[in-house]
Motif scaffolding. Sequence first.
Motif, PDB file in Angstrom:
ATOM      1  N   MET A   1      41.446  21.577  45.868  1.00 10.71           N
ATOM      2  CA  MET A   1      40.188  22.027  45.342  1.00 10.71           C
ATOM      3  C   MET A   1      40.208  23.549  45.213  1.00 10.71           C
ATOM      4  SD  MET A   1      36.677  20.643  45.749  1.00 10.71           S
ATOM      5  CE  MET A   1      35.451  21.297  44.713  1.00 10.71           C
ATOM      6  N   TYR A   2      39.827  24.064  44.109  1.00 10.78           N
ATOM      7  CA  TYR A   2      39.762  25.489  43.789  1.00 10.78           C
ATOM      8  C   TYR A   2      38.429  26.028  44.292  1.00 10.78           C
ATOM      9  CZ  TYR A   2      40.497  29.596  40.765  1.00 10.78           C
ATOM     10  OH  TYR A   2      40.689  30.863  40.274  1.00 10.78           O
ATOM     11  N   THR A   3      38.480  26.851  45.333  1.00 11.31           N
ATOM     12  CA  THR A   3      37.240  27.348  45.938  1.00 11.31           C
ATOM     13  C   THR A   3      36.724  28.591  45.201  1.00 11.31           C
ATOM     14  OG1 THR A   3      38.331  28.859  47.474  1.00 11.31           O
ATOM     15  CG2 THR A   3      38.062  26.557  48.204  1.00 11.31           C
ATOM     16  N   GLU A   4      35.490  28.906  45.467  1.00  8.68           N
ATOM     17  CA  GLU A   4      34.893  30.112  44.878  1.00  8.68           C
ATOM     18  C   GLU A   4      35.638  31.360  45.349  1.00  8.68           C
ATOM     19  OE1 GLU A   4      32.652  32.551  42.556  1.00  8.68           O
ATOM     20  OE2 GLU A   4      32.821  30.367  42.449  1.00  8.68           O
ATOM     21  N   GLU A   5      36.066  31.375  46.601  1.00  5.79           N
ATOM     22  CA  GLU A   5      36.810  32.535  47.118  1.00  5.79           C
ATOM     23  C   GLU A   5      38.160  32.665  46.413  1.00  5.79           C
ATOM     24  OE1 GLU A   5      37.753  35.985  48.634  1.00  5.79           O
ATOM     25  OE2 GLU A   5      35.774  35.091  48.747  1.00  5.79           O
ATOM     26  N   GLN A   6      38.848  31.562  46.139  1.00  6.09           N
ATOM     27  CA  GLN A   6      40.110  31.618  45.389  1.00  6.09           C
ATOM     28  C   GLN A   6      39.872  32.174  43.983  1.00  6.09           C
ATOM     29  OE1 GLN A   6      41.053  27.465  45.944  1.00  6.09           O
ATOM     30  NE2 GLN A   6      42.800  27.974  47.253  1.00  6.09           N
ATOM     31  N   ARG A   7      38.786  31.734  43.364  1.00  8.12           N
ATOM     32  CA  ARG A   7      38.441  32.222  42.023  1.00  8.12           C
ATOM     33  C   ARG A   7      38.215  33.733  42.067  1.00  8.12           C
ATOM     34  NH1 ARG A   7      33.929  33.378  39.234  1.00  8.12           N
ATOM     35  NH2 ARG A   7      33.883  32.939  37.012  1.00  8.12           N
ATOM     36  N   ARG A   8      37.452  34.199  43.046  1.00  8.12           N
ATOM     37  CA  ARG A   8      37.173  35.626  43.169  1.00  8.12           C
ATOM     38  C   ARG A   8      38.464  36.415  43.424  1.00  8.12           C
ATOM     39  NH1 ARG A   8      31.900  37.163  43.827  1.00  8.12           N
ATOM     40  NH2 ARG A   8      32.416  38.913  45.177  1.00  8.12           N
ATOM     41  N   GLU A   9      39.355  35.855  44.212  1.00 13.26           N
ATOM     42  CA  GLU A   9      40.633  36.515  44.491  1.00 13.26           C
ATOM     43  C   GLU A   9      41.473  36.628  43.217  1.00 13.26           C
ATOM     44  OE1 GLU A   9      42.905  38.822  46.639  1.00 13.26           O
ATOM     45  OE2 GLU A   9      41.044  37.981  47.387  1.00 13.26           O
ATOM     46  N   HIS A  10      41.471  35.599  42.389  1.00  4.42           N
ATOM     47  CA  HIS A  10      42.193  35.662  41.118  1.00  4.42           C
ATOM     48  C   HIS A  10      41.585  36.713  40.192  1.00  4.42           C
ATOM     49  CE1 HIS A  10      43.861  31.464  41.967  1.00  4.42           C
ATOM     50  NE2 HIS A  10      44.857  32.318  42.029  1.00  4.42           N
ATOM     51  N   ILE A  11      40.280  36.803  40.171  1.00  4.69           N
ATOM     52  CA  ILE A  11      39.618  37.817  39.342  1.00  4.69           C
ATOM     53  C   ILE A  11      39.949  39.219  39.863  1.00  4.69           C
ATOM     54  CG2 ILE A  11      37.382  38.758  38.600  1.00  4.69           C
ATOM     55  CD1 ILE A  11      36.357  35.814  38.583  1.00  4.69           C
ATOM     56  N   ARG A  12      39.972  39.380  41.188  1.00  5.99           N
ATOM     57  CA  ARG A  12      40.354  40.683  41.757  1.00  5.99           C
ATOM     58  C   ARG A  12      41.777  41.049  41.336  1.00  5.99           C
ATOM     59  NH1 ARG A  12      36.742  39.368  46.060  1.00  5.99           N
ATOM     60  NH2 ARG A  12      38.213  38.049  47.161  1.00  5.99           N
ATOM     61  N   GLY A  13      42.688  40.077  41.355  1.00  4.03           N
ATOM     62  CA  GLY A  13      44.060  40.324  40.907  1.00  4.03           C
ATOM     63  C   GLY A  13      44.105  40.739  39.438  1.00  4.03           C
ATOM     64  N   LEU A  14      43.327  40.056  38.618  1.00  5.82           N
ATOM     65  CA  LEU A  14      43.226  40.395  37.202  1.00  5.82           C
ATOM     66  C   LEU A  14      42.689  41.818  37.044  1.00  5.82           C
ATOM     67  CD1 LEU A  14      43.172  39.569  34.140  1.00  5.82           C
ATOM     68  CD2 LEU A  14      40.808  38.836  34.559  1.00  5.82           C
ATOM     69  N   GLN A  15      41.640  42.150  37.780  1.00  9.06           N
ATOM     70  CA  GLN A  15      41.044  43.487  37.693  1.00  9.06           C
ATOM     71  C   GLN A  15      42.038  44.567  38.155  1.00  9.06           C
ATOM     72  OE1 GLN A  15      37.613  42.455  40.057  1.00  9.06           O
ATOM     73  NE2 GLN A  15      36.273  42.303  38.248  1.00  9.06           N
ATOM     74  N   GLN A  16      42.801  44.276  39.192  1.00 10.25           N
ATOM     75  CA  GLN A  16      43.806  45.239  39.642  1.00 10.25           C
ATOM     76  C   GLN A  16      44.844  45.473  38.550  1.00 10.25           C
ATOM     77  OE1 GLN A  16      45.133  43.319  43.238  1.00 10.25           O
ATOM     78  NE2 GLN A  16      43.719  44.484  44.515  1.00 10.25           N
ATOM     79  N   ASP A  17      45.315  44.392  37.930  1.00  9.71           N
ATOM     80  CA  ASP A  17      46.312  44.534  36.863  1.00  9.71           C
ATOM     81  C   ASP A  17      45.736  45.289  35.670  1.00  9.71           C
ATOM     82  OD1 ASP A  17      48.248  43.275  38.365  1.00  9.71           O
ATOM     83  OD2 ASP A  17      48.152  41.377  37.283  1.00  9.71           O
ATOM     84  N   LEU A  18      44.504  45.004  35.300  1.00 11.67           N
ATOM     85  CA  LEU A  18      43.875  45.721  34.196  1.00 11.67           C
ATOM     86  C   LEU A  18      43.741  47.211  34.520  1.00 11.67           C
ATOM     87  CD1 LEU A  18      41.132  43.131  33.201  1.00 11.67           C
ATOM     88  CD2 LEU A  18      43.023  43.902  31.737  1.00 11.67           C
ATOM     89  N   ARG A  19      43.422  47.531  35.772  1.00 12.30           N
ATOM     90  CA  ARG A  19      43.311  48.938  36.166  1.00 12.30           C
ATOM     91  C   ARG A  19      44.662  49.637  36.053  1.00 12.30           C
ATOM     92  NH1 ARG A  19      38.749  50.801  38.815  1.00 12.30           N
ATOM     93  NH2 ARG A  19      39.984  52.368  39.904  1.00 12.30           N
ATOM     94  N   VAL A  20      45.731  48.966  36.433  1.00 10.22           N
ATOM     95  CA  VAL A  20      47.068  49.559  36.321  1.00 10.22           C
ATOM     96  C   VAL A  20      47.372  49.869  34.856  1.00 10.22           C
ATOM     97  CG1 VAL A  20      49.545  49.046  36.522  1.00 10.22           C
ATOM     98  CG2 VAL A  20      48.006  48.545  38.425  1.00 10.22           C
ATOM     99  N   ILE A  21      47.123  48.903  33.995  1.00 12.72           N
ATOM    100  CA  ILE A  21      47.407  49.068  32.567  1.00 12.72           C
ATOM    101  C   ILE A  21      46.541  50.167  31.974  1.00 12.72           C
ATOM    102  CG2 ILE A  21      47.256  47.955  30.292  1.00 12.72           C
ATOM    103  CD1 ILE A  21      47.780  45.265  31.843  1.00 12.72           C
ATOM    104  N   GLN A  22      45.264  50.125  32.247  1.00 12.68           N
ATOM    105  CA  GLN A  22      44.342  51.048  31.605  1.00 12.68           C
ATOM    106  C   GLN A  22      44.404  52.449  32.198  1.00 12.68           C
ATOM    107  OE1 GLN A  22      40.750  48.743  31.690  1.00 12.68           O
ATOM    108  NE2 GLN A  22      41.282  47.725  29.780  1.00 12.68           N
ATOM    109  N   ALA A  23      44.776  52.570  33.443  1.00 13.52           N
ATOM    110  CA  ALA A  23      44.917  53.907  34.034  1.00 13.52           C
ATOM    111  C   ALA A  23      46.044  54.649  33.333  1.00 13.52           C
ATOM    112  CB  ALA A  23      45.189  53.800  35.530  1.00 13.52           C
ATOM    113  N   ALA A  24      47.112  53.946  33.008  1.00 12.84           N
ATOM    114  CA  ALA A  24      48.229  54.563  32.296  1.00 12.84           C
ATOM    115  C   ALA A  24      47.815  54.971  30.891  1.00 12.84           C
ATOM    116  CB  ALA A  24      49.415  53.611  32.251  1.00 12.84           C
ATOM    117  N   GLN A  25      46.818  54.292  30.340  1.00 14.32           N
ATOM    118  CA  GLN A  25      46.347  54.582  28.984  1.00 14.32           C
ATOM    119  C   GLN A  25      45.071  55.429  28.991  1.00 14.32           C
ATOM    120  OE1 GLN A  25      45.895  50.679  27.308  1.00 14.32           O
ATOM    121  NE2 GLN A  25      48.072  50.263  27.398  1.00 14.32           N
ATOM    122  N   GLU A  26      44.652  55.848  30.175  1.00 11.03           N
ATOM    123  CA  GLU A  26      43.457  56.669  30.346  1.00 11.03           C
ATOM    124  C   GLU A  26      42.221  56.043  29.697  1.00 11.03           C
ATOM    125  OE1 GLU A  26      44.325  60.729  29.324  1.00 11.03           O
ATOM    126  OE2 GLU A  26      46.129  60.710  30.556  1.00 11.03           O
TER     127      GLU A  26
END
Length: 174
Positions: free
Chosen positions: A1-26
């Motif tokens: 079962m996919y819990t709400e906390e697992q979902r939030r953790e996946h979104i946090r991972g996505l947000q971290q990756d987006l920050r890495v990409i976008q920080a390099a692109q300012e």
Amino acid sequence: MYTEEQRREHIRGLQQDLRVIQAAQEEPLPQINGVYDALTENAVRRFQRQQGLPATGKTDLTTWDRIVQEANHTRSRTALPLAVRVFPSALYLVGPGDQGRFLYILQGILNGLATLYSNVPAPDYTGIYDQATENSVTALQRTAGLQATGRLDADTWNAMAHLYSNVGNRPDDP
């Protein structure tokens, strides 16, 4: 079962990756909060446009994979190189007759230092702790203000590593 906390953790991972990409692109950076909010959706949409993907703002499998791939690629270009631990242990002592791959690394570093310190002779690459290697280590110990034993111990290795690691930081280097 996919819990709400697992979902939030996946979104946090996505947000971290987006920050890495976008920080390099300012670009504007989404917060890392585990909520797929408007900032996250806009960051996904910008990324999709840049990648030639349908700009939906939704993270399908193709978008997810591309974000992860691009973030990893960006991290590899911007991260400091990993250090390689070569010296076996604090109690290890290297002396005449010892041999192995470690000795090639030692001799390589000594050769590099010999170009900077005229009192440190450059040993041949033999993979053996021979007389030339011992002479080079002894000279290095004197240069570093250590007891000149001719044996390679952790203190000598650390002094050598410090000198070698700071080669590009010398005031007379271009």
